[in-house]
Scaffold this active site. Structure first.
Site: not given
Ligand SMILES: C[S@@+](CC[C@H](N)C(=O)[O-])C[C@H]1O[C@@H](n2cnc3c(N)ncnc32)[C@H](O)[C@@H]1O
Length: 241
Positions: A145, A216-217, A219
């Site tokens: 994020d 991924t979604r 990207e």
């Molecule tokens: C922006 S999404 C990207 C997901 C994936 N990597 C992708 O490219 O589609 C970020 C993900 O990281 C998870 N996340 C953020 N901080 C985290 C943490 N400290 N521990 C576990 N998951 C975390 C969020 O719930 C989310 O599913």
């Protein structure tokens, strides 16, 4: 304030707690595939791992194999695809969002893999607590994020403190792969990681796109918005290097 009440410390975390409502197929995967979820003791908040929690990974996987961790893997597109292609390695996903975990489980089932386990917890805690120093063969943090506002930058996953933790858990020569579609975050990652004494930039700059990483979604959203996708790759140095 009532001094007798235990104080729940508000941690700065890299995620927001969202409603964990699941659709029908996620609910089914969540119910049917719990055997791939590794439950660990938590602290006050359900996402934080208790400091004395331990997991015997060889016992969980039933073998000794190189370990790969994906932190924040979302709906599991990458881990399911790569685990299917690399059956000799074991893969652990740390993800806080339960519907995303459910999707990960169903993708792994569809891919026919048995070498993936998921921990539903704050991956920073989980990495620090559940993974032995020098034990990982790879670590992935893809599209974390971005936390755009300056006052929220402290919530970004990739920080100097997290780099120390990542370097500690990686085996010598192991890789940390990262990607982001946000220029300023990509530059902030470089600023922290390029100078880290235990990490070496594998390509001396941006990495070529890792071909094994399915889009991924997140990207796809970056590409659709004409943002540059930055891949990064760091190698854990040997202590004697
Ligand atoms: C922006 S999404 C990207 C997901 C994936 N990597 C992708 O490219 O589609 C970020 C993900 O990281 C998870 N996340 C953020 N901080 C985290 C943490 N400290 N521990 C576990 N998951 C975390 C969020 O719930 C989310 O599913």
């Amino acid at each position: 304030m009532d001094e007798t009440l235990p104080r729940v410390q508000r941690e700065v975390v890299s995620f927001v707690r969202r409603s964990a409502r699941m659709n029908t197929s996620q609910l089914k995967a969540w119910t049917d595939l719990q055997h791939w979820v590794v439950t660990v003791p938590t602290r006050q908040i359900s996402t934080s791992v208790a400091p004395d929690a331990r997991v015997d990974w060889p016992a969980v996987f039933g073998r000794h194999a190189p370990l790969v961790v994906e932190l924040g893997g979302g709906t599991g597109d990458v881990i399911a695809a790569v685990a299917a292609r690399q059956p000799a390695r074991d893969f652990i996903a740390f993800e806080v969002f339960e519907p995303a975990v459910a999707s990960t489980l169903s993708k792994c089932a569809r891919a026919g893999v048995t070498n993936v386990r998921v921990v539903v917890a704050n991956g920073v805690d989980a990495l620090a607590t559940l993974i032995d120093d020098g034990s990982l063969s790879e670590l992935w943090t893809f599209f974390p994020d971005p936390w755009h506002k300056k006052r929220h930058h402290k919530r970004r996953l990739v920080s100097a403190a997290f780099a120390d933790l990542a370097a500690r858990t990686l085996a010598p020569d192991a890789l940390w792969r990262l990607a982001t579609d946000w220029d300023d975050y990509a530059l902030a990652m470089r600023a922290v990681l390029d100078g880290h004494p235990q990490l070496q930039n594998c390509h001396g700059g941006w990495a070529p796109r890792w071909q094994d990483r399915p889009q991924t979604r997140y990207e796809a959203k970056g590409v659709a918005a004409d943002r540059t996708i930055h891949d990064l790759c760091y190698r854990r140095t040997r202590d004697d290097a």
